[in-house]
Design an enzyme around this catalytic site. Structure first.
Site, PDB file in Angstrom:
ATOM      1  N   CYS A 140       0.921  -1.288  -0.022  1.00  0.00           N
ATOM      2  CA  CYS A 140      -0.041  -0.045  -0.036  1.00  0.00           C
ATOM      3  C   CYS A 140       0.832   1.503  -0.044  1.00  0.00           C
ATOM      4  CB  CYS A 140      -0.893   0.058   1.060  1.00  0.00           C
ATOM      5  SG  CYS A 140      -1.769  -1.573   1.459  1.00  0.00           S
TER       6      CYS A 140
ATOM      7  N   HIS B 248      -2.798   8.118   6.554  1.00  0.00           N
ATOM      8  CA  HIS B 248      -2.825   6.661   6.056  1.00  0.00           C
ATOM      9  C   HIS B 248      -4.536   6.378   6.054  1.00  0.00           C
ATOM     10  CE1 HIS B 248      -1.899   2.855   4.098  1.00  0.00           C
ATOM     11  NE2 HIS B 248      -2.540   2.290   4.962  1.00  0.00           N
TER      12      HIS B 248
ATOM     13  N   HIS C 141      -9.310   2.831  -0.811  1.00  0.00           N
ATOM     14  CA  HIS C 141      -7.837   2.450  -0.662  1.00  0.00           C
ATOM     15  C   HIS C 141      -7.494   2.196  -2.239  1.00  0.00           C
ATOM     16  CE1 HIS C 141      -4.194   1.333   0.730  1.00  0.00           C
ATOM     17  NE2 HIS C 141      -4.726   0.760   1.751  1.00  0.00           N
TER      18      HIS C 141
END
Length: 631
Positions: free
Chosen positions: A206, A341, A379
């Site tokens: 990620c 995040h 995401h």
């Protein structure tokens, strides 16, 4: 013996003096070596039509929810059986466009090669092209340059599908290697554009794209490259990956990221691509580039021995932020805004937020705002970091902080009472302070690799080049494409852009259009004193489907160039824009020469003009669909 000792002492003394001198030289040059990095260009393809930075910003400040159902075309790949009613597969952050569409002729692919190439690689190439145009560089003008490409990617779904196909056909295709190997993500871009700086692909899950931006900064600081393209890409090609991620208990059954909220129950997947163009600040200022913001410091680390290989580690996050803030000179106060995040998981959010709270001074008077783009578009995994980065650059540039979606009741697991943190529920004006606005971006990889970057608003200096006051003149706009039909595509996009935007300065519009266009076989120029005249010329030309009727103000080819423009006097390639201020007619020679085949260095032509790059429509790709054949 005494003389030997004296000589030895003298040598040691001189050596120590030299060491001190070199140490001081290093210290004196530290600031120069690690000077700020300028963000000079950006491009993106994000969910629900947020396909340019301008459209993305519009969606952010109006707090749009960019999550939606599975596109109809991709529904044919849906998992059946036990997964048919799975809540995790219902919605995600999907691109509006057909992800299999590609202009294979422009990017020099054969149809078969395009078919066997991962759509992620194809999308990455397209967005690199658009990022260069946004930065004011014609995509074909940097061959042989020391330009680096730093790409982030993590999923190899297409390669897996090709492998399944090979088991049935027993046929091996060379394009399966060049079209799907991660190294070719950056390598193909470097090859196509002719760059000779580093080409590096990173997979840290990620955090891949923010790690790529960090690596690009280091490449610029170390002299590996003079300019860099950095970012990442992520596409949700097949639903098996979503099903797999759901087994980690990190996905929301509501398909929404309710970051920092008491009802946070996981993240939702998203897809897209983002690329930023970077240069050392001194180089960007010298070259007259438009600077969106500057990177003050960046860094990466690893979570190490946490409670599990996929569990975030608060102390490591805290160490990283502390180190990067110190490099950026904000360790005493922290930044004004943090793009977290913020996945919206019950474990991840409290760990991240409590680490931030521990670092921020409790006595700080003004709040530190925290948000996450995942509340808008989900995401984006390998492209998540660059999505947050572009959002933050836009916020600094527009002096506004977008509101955070799905934040209603603060999570009880976050120590709000001891913090100066605020989560903006609505878009806010970013109030000025005594220092330039500062912001930080975090991106944490599922495998433990953390990245953090500090940005600062760019303040134009007093000695920056002043723009001349131009008398009334006709402004040139050059269009080039592989065919006349492609030229018409450019015209349509340009007319639409002119009608949608008020208060356009013709000088900056002309400059921005001309420096950012690649050269193709078809070359045409329009001349207009104002926006309405430009619209009239283009709409008149578009109405002529034969493309043969002369249009006043349009040069379609050499025959349209007025006879009065002779080849006498200065060579067209020797004329600069400053020469045309007193004599605007000189500019006609330059553009006549270009149509007739002269290679013009447009950045050199406009050097010293003081004109600023503004947004103009990107090149309009002529795409066909290339996908795997299903049986």
């Amino acid at each position: 013996m005494e003389n030997n000792n004296t000589d030895r002492s003298d040598i040691l003394r001189k050596a120590l003096e030299e060491i001190r001198r070199l140490k001081k030289k290093i210290e004196d040059h530290q600031e120069t070596l690690f000077e700020p990095i300028a963000v000079i260009g950006m491009a993106c393809r994000f969910p629900k039509g947020a396909s340019t930075p301008a459209k993305f910003w519009k969606a952010l400040q109006s707090q749009e929810d960019l999550i939606g159902p599975v596109p109809e075309k991709r529904a044919e790949y849906a998992l059946g059986g036990a997964w048919e009613e799975s809540p995790f597969l219902k919605e995600a952050g999907y691109l509006e466009e057909d992800i299999e569409a590609f202009d294979h002729r422009l990017f020099r692919f054969s149809p078969r090669e395009a078919e066997r190439t991962d759509p992620q690689q194809r999308l990455f190439l397209k967005v690199c092209w658009e990022a260069l145009e946004n930065a004011g560089y014609a995509p074909d003008s940097l061959r042989g340059s020391k330009t680096g490409v730093y790409a982030g990617v993590m999923l190899m779904e297409y390669m897996q599908q090709l492998a399944s196909e090979r088991k049935l056909t027993a046929q091996f295709e060379p394009y399966d290697v060049s079209g799907n190997g991660f190294s070719f993500m950056s390598g193909r871009a470097s090859y196509f554009f002719g760059f000779q700086g580093p080409g590096i692909t990173t997979d840290t899950a990620c955090s891949s794209s923010l790690v790529s931006i960090d690596q690009a900064c280091k490449g610029l600081w170390m002299g590996d490259c003079n300019m860099a393209l950095a970012g990442g890409v992520n596409l949700l090609l097949f639903q098996e990956s979503t099903a797999l991620f759901s087994s980690l208990n990190i996905l929301s059954p509501d398909c929404r990221s309710k970051s920092f909220d008491a009802e946070a129950n996981g993240t939702v997947r998203g897809e897209g691509c983002g690329i930023v163009v970077l240069k050392k600040l001194s180089d960007a200022e010298k070259d007259g580039d438009h600077i969106h913001a500057v990177i003050k410091a960046s860094g990466i680390n690893q979570g190490g021995l946490s409670s599990g290989p996929t569990v975030p580690h608060g102390p490591s996050q805290e160490i990283l932020l502390k180190e990067v803030w110190k490099k950026a000179g904000i360790s005493e106060t922290g930044p004004d805004y943090i793009e977290a995040h913020g996945t919206g998981t019950e474990i991840g959010d409290p760990i991240e937020m409590n680490s931030i709270i521990h670092l921020l001074p409790k006595e700080r008077q003004s709040p530190v705002y925290v948000g996450t783009v995942k509340s808008n578009l989900g995401h984006l995994e390998a492209a998540a970091g660059v999505a947050g980065f572009i959002k933050t650059v836009l916020a600094l540039e527009h002096k506004k902080i977008p509101g955070n979606l799905h934040f209603n009741t603060p999570s009880a697991h976050i120590n709000w009472s001891e913090s100066c943190i605020e989560i903006p529920r609505n878009t806010l004006e970013w109030q000025p302070s005594q220092r330039p606005r500062t912001a930080a971006i975090s991106s944490f990889g599922l495998s433990g690799t953390n990245a953090h970057i500090v940005l600062e608003a760019y303040e134009t200096t007093a000695h920056s080049q002043e723009k001349a006051a131009y008398t009334s003149r006709k402004w040139p706009f050059r269009f080039s494409a592989r065919s006349q039909s492609c030229i018409r595509d450019q015209w349509i996009a340009f007319v639409s852009f002119l009608k949608e935007n008020e208060d356009l300065n013709m000088d900056e519009l002309s400059y921005s259009q001309n420096v950012s266009r690649a050269d193709f076989k078809e070359k045409q120029v329009i001349w207009a004193a104002g926006k309405e005249e430009a619209i009239h010329i283009l709409e008149t030309a578009l109405a002529d489907e034969s493309d043969s009727i002369p249009v006043d103000g349009l040069w379609r080819n050499s025959h349209d160039i007025p006879e009065a423009i002779s080849s006498e006097g200065k060579n067209a390639q020797e004329i600069s824009f400053s020469d045309t201020i007193a004599n605007p007619d000189l500019e006609q020679r330059v553009f006549a020469g270009w149509i007739q085949g002269n290679a013009i260095n447009w950045k050199s032509y406009y050097r010293g003009s003081g004109l600023q790059k503004i947004n103009v429509p990107n090149y309009q790709f002529r795409e066909k669909v290339f996908g795997l054949k299903t049986t």
